[in-house]
Structure formats: C-alpha cells, structure tokens
Design a protein around this motif. Structure first.
Motif, short mmCIF file in Angstrom:
data_model
loop_
_atom_site.label_atom_id
_atom_site.label_comp_id
_atom_site.label_asym_id
_atom_site.label_seq_id
_atom_site.Cartn_x
_atom_site.Cartn_y
_atom_site.Cartn_z
N GLN A 93 3.43 5.56 -2.58
CA GLN A 93 3.49 4.74 -1.38
C GLN A 93 2.24 4.87 -0.52
O GLN A 93 1.95 4.00 0.30
N GLU A 97 -3.26 2.65 1.41
CA GLU A 97 -3.01 2.60 2.85
C GLU A 97 -4.25 3.00 3.65
O GLU A 97 -5.07 3.80 3.19
N LYS A 108 6.96 4.52 6.86
CA LYS A 108 7.08 3.98 5.50
C LYS A 108 7.59 5.03 4.54
O LYS A 108 8.49 4.77 3.71
#
Length: 392
Positions: A93, A97, A108
């Motif tokens: 994830q 970013e 998140k």
C-alpha cells in the motif's frame, strides 16, 4: 484590476518542489536477547513468565529521489511475529505514495487492515511505517525530528528503570541506582507490586535512603494492585516523596485511577499499556492520571502520538512516554510542559549511535531525523525480512 483565482489546473509556482514517491521498503523482524531474564510484578503474581527477549519490527523506506527513513515498533513477549505478518501484508500500500502525506498514509494503512481493528497489533504494525516516514521527513528538512516538530527544549529530564526490577536483589538495585546517577541520569524508578507489600516498602525505604531525598524516585506496580491495595500502598508510600506511582491498577480501570489520583498527594501515572488514542481519551475524560505515559509504537506511531499530546497539553497533564527513548526523546522535547523520558540501555546494541546523557537530562543530537542507524548486530539478529518495490 482583475485577478485569476488559483485552480488545480494552474501552473505550479516557480521553485515548487519536485514530487517524490516511495519506491522501496524493507521490513525486518529482529529478536533482541536480554542479558538476563527480567521480572516485574506480573511475574510475581503468576500472570507472565520472566522476559528474556524483545521482538522489534523495523521499517526502512526509500524514495525515488533517494531519501530514506527508518522506524520501529516492538513487542515484549508474544506479538512480534504477528506485527511483522500484518506489516508485510499491507506493505504494498505504500509503494508510489508521496512520503510527505503521512496522515493520509496512516489512515490508508489502518483501513487496509481495519477488519482486525484500529488499535493494538494492527496499528502497532503501522507505527513502524509511520515513524519511518517522520524520520524521512525530518531528514529531508535536515533537522532533528524534535526541531521539525517545534522543540521547546534541547534536553529532557530522564530516569532509569532497567536497574530496579523485582527479581534484582536490593543490594544490586542500590548499586545500579548509584551507577545510573553517576552516568548522568536524573531519576530512579523501581518496580513494586510484590504479593507481600512489606517487601516493596522495605526495598523502597532502602533506595530512598541510599539516593537521598533530592533525587526523583518513582515506583511502578505494573497493574498488579486492586483498588484497596493501591489505596493502602499509596498512603504508605507518601512518606517517600515519590515523583509518581505508575500503573497502580489495571490499565483500563479509569474510574479506579481517578479515585486514587484524587485521594493521594503522590501523582498517579499510567497509559503505557493502552493501544490507541481513544483509550487514552478515556483516561483523560475521567481525570484518571496526573502524568500520562503513551508509547508511540503502541498507539500507532508519531502521527497518533501528536494528536494525544495536543489533548494532554490542553488538560495540563504531565508527560512521561514509555520505553523507546530513541523516539520519545524527540516527542518529549516538543511537548510544552516539562516532561520526562525513560532510559533503557537494552536497545543500545541495535543502533550505531548513543544518546548523550548528562546533568540528569537526555540531550538532542544535531543528527537529522531520529538520529539512529541500524547496527550490524541488529542485522545479525534479524529472523525475518520482506522487501517491496525497487531500491533507487
């Protein structure tokens, strides 16, 4: 004169920073062996076994521009493999970013694993990433983390805990206290909560006599008293002029802590075992502590700690973060009300650097970020590793 409103499609201002993205990360599960098994009141009441090791979760992050940050979380006794597994599962994830968007990234990551909760093990896994992102941000600014946050001081009062565990004979506790004070540490904390309260009082009297009346002295019962015992022991300890009584009751007994705090002259400290900001809010709402003791890795990292610190300041609470002095020195230095930080030498083998301690205080270094570098010994103690992305 006609002005044109700024829109998202407007051209960037001259000198705008080039965007950066997270390109790579590495997780390491590191098992730190202790020199000897340690015991506090939880062992003497039969609730836990002596602790012989601490499991650390390290997160190293690198960006496309070559910026790097390191952070960590930890678990005493069980939980380390679970933290590593959860961190590994959500690692992807982070790739791509913007590392500056720390708050959004925290949210998140937490929601990626929300089905197992937004506290405890899940957010402790996120904490390692969060700390690494704050370390990276401060390094990018060329500042120690405390300075990035807005330091109120360049040093913080410090006290030692590791020399006063219950399994240590009182003669050795006295020797350890002398060594701590000689090294520049400012206060001494010893463990209490023995099933025989007279044992605690004898040890406490010996330590107070040994270090004198002017040295700050604290005790820690590790949640092992009931309400009646806590009242009796608290009253019996008033004569020793303690800086605080720590964890006299179960960590979640906010009402009991509030009643105790209201009845004693000695300040009551608690909070280290709570695993979210929300749980600390209950303590504050009940006026259950004079001194709040959050642990950044336990509550989800620096992002969450800062939220709690703002609330604690609003209520004029003292702050004494638990463990992880390499992180908490910076957070305590940025707290407006004069705080304490806890000294443990257990983590020394994990890092190349040492924190400066003198005149009763722990001092910030000029190194950017947290100012820590993982040692070769930490690499050697690594029991599991996982990587995502490509290192620049």
């Amino acid at each position: 004169m006609v002005t044109t409103p700024y829109t998202s499609s407007s051209a960037p201002f001259a000198g705008d920073a080039a965007p950066d993205r997270i390109a790579w990360l590495r997780l390491s599960s590191v098992t730190l062996p202790l020199a000897a098994p340690i015991s506090d009141a939880k062992v003497f009441t039969g609730r836990q076994q002596p602790m012989s090791e601490v499991a650390f979760l390290f997160a190293e992050i690198a960006t496309e521009q070559g910026r790097e940050g390191v952070g960590f979380s930890y678990s005493k006794r069980a939980g380390g493999p679970g933290q590593f597994a959860h961190a590994r599962e959500i690692a992807g994830q982070l790739i791509g970013e913007d590392p500056s968007d720390i708050g959004r990234i925290w949210t998140k990551l937490v929601w990626a694993g929300a089905s197992v909760g937004r506290s405890g093990l899940a957010t402790q896994a996120v904490a390692a990433y969060d700390v690494a992102l704050w370390d990276l941000k401060a390094k990018r600014a060329g500042l120690p983390l405390a300075k990035l946050l807005g330091a109120h001081r360049d040093s913080v009062r410090c006290y030692n805990t590791s020399g006063g565990f219950l399994h240590v004979p009182v003669e050795d506790v006295l020797t350890n206290a002398s060594a701590s004070l000689a090294s520049g540490i400012g206060g001494i904390k010893i463990k209490v909560g023995h099933p025989d309260g007279r044992h605690d009082l004898r040890r406490l009297a010996a330590v107070r006599e040994h270090i004198g009346e002017d040295v700050p002295l604290m005790v820690d019962a590790n949640q092992q008293w009931d309400r009646t015992t806590a009242q009796r022991m608290g009253r019996s300890m008033e004569e020793f002029g303690l800086a605080w009584i720590e964890e006299p009751l179960d960590a979640y007994d906010a009402q009991g802590h509030a009643a105790l705090a209201a009845s004693l002259d000695t300040p009551v400290a608690t909070g280290e075992m709570l695993a979210s900001v929300a749980e600390h809010v209950e303590l504050i709402r009940h006026q259950a502590a004079d001194i709040i003791q959050p642990d950044a890795p336990r509550i989800g990292g620096i992002t969450q700690f800062l939220k709690l610190a703002a609330l604690a300041e609003h209520h004029q609470l003292q702050l004494a973060p638990h463990f992880a002095m390499e992180i908490h020195l910076h957070l305590a230095a940025a707290y407006p009300i004069e705080p304490w930080v806890e000294h443990f030498d257990w983590l020394y083998p994990l890092f190349e650097e040492r924190l400066e301690i003198r005149d009763g205080r722990m001092h910030l270094s000029g190194r950017p970020g947290l100012g820590i570098t993982l040692s070769e010994q930490a690499r050697a103690w690594t029991v599991a590793r996982h990587e995502e992305g490509k290192r620049p």
